[in-house]
Write an enzyme that holds these catalytic residues in place. Structure first.
Site, short mmCIF file in Angstrom:
data_model
loop_
_atom_site.label_atom_id
_atom_site.label_comp_id
_atom_site.label_asym_id
_atom_site.label_seq_id
_atom_site.Cartn_x
_atom_site.Cartn_y
_atom_site.Cartn_z
N ASP A 1 0.80 -1.17 0.03
CA ASP A 1 0.03 0.03 0.01
C ASP A 1 0.92 1.20 0.13
OD1 ASP A 1 -1.73 2.28 0.73
OD2 ASP A 1 -3.10 0.77 1.75
N ASP B 1 2.80 -0.59 -8.72
CA ASP B 1 2.16 -0.03 -9.55
C ASP B 1 2.08 1.37 -9.24
OD1 ASP B 1 0.28 -0.43 -7.61
OD2 ASP B 1 -1.24 -0.64 -8.87
#
Length: 210
Positions: free
Chosen positions: A113, A149
């Site tokens: 995260d 990402d």
């Protein structure tokens, strides 16, 4: 999962009072002196298991706080009778209790995260406090791999290491269009990565502490 022979779930009290495996992962758990590689925030363990398949002469340890996540990877490893991969259920903040100085050879951080909000920066797995912990448990020259990402997290981490005087071994914002990307960064894909691969570019950063 308590019955899985390849899963370790120490309590915080056990860690604070002296974790019996600390400094002994290679000798007592893997029964060899092969390099020890950690996957932090391993999720379902796709990378830990995938790397273990590719590199039988390395030991892999997936770490995550959620047992429901690592259950699949641990089960798959047992079903395949893999002796070079195991799992540790704990918080990443506690890894100094789990590993001795210079015990770890390499670290993988896969799709964490990014914690973009400023009030969440202490939870970013590449913030300065975490990097200090990684440097302490890694052997000299130990490598850290970040696959994400998140352009934000990639840039944030790159800025931190460059401020520390560390030149990245490899840094790219779209590894699937880069012929020089390390094969292990391309050939193993997590469930999350496969789900969003068509809509998001995958970045990869590799560096080592001097």
């Amino acid at each position: 999962m308590a019955e899985f022979s390849n899963v370790f779930q120490p309590t915080f009290e056990e860690l604070k009072t002296g974790f019996s495996i600390k400094g002994k992962w290679k000798s007592d758990i893997f029964k060899n002196n092969y390099p020890l590689v950690l996957e932090l925030g391993c999720g379902k363990g796709e990378y830990s298991v995938g790397l273990a398949r590719k590199f039988p002469n390395k030991n892999f340890l997936g770490i995550d706080v959620k047992g429901s996540r690592i259950w699949k990877g641990a089960r798959d490893a047992l079903n395949e009778s893999m002796s070079n991969v195991a799992f540790l259920r704990t918080r990443i903040e506690f890894i100094e209790y789990c590993f001795a100085e210079n015990e770890v050879d390499e670290i993988w951080i896969t799709f964490p995260d990014p914690q973009q909000k400023i009030q969440r920066k202490k939870h970013r797995l590449t913030n300065p406090d975490f990097l200090k912990m990684y440097k302490k448990i890694l052997k000299k020259g130990g490598i850290v791999n970040l696959k994400t990402d998140s352009e934000f997290l990639h840039g944030y981490t790159l800025g931190l290491i460059e401020a520390m005087g560390i030149k990245p071994i490899f840094s790219n914002h779209d590894i699937y269009s880069n012929n020089n990307a390390p094969k292990e960064a391309l050939e193993i894909q997590t469930f999350y990565e496969k789900k969003f691969l068509d809509s998001k570019k995958i970045t990869f950063l590799q560096f080592k502490f001097d």
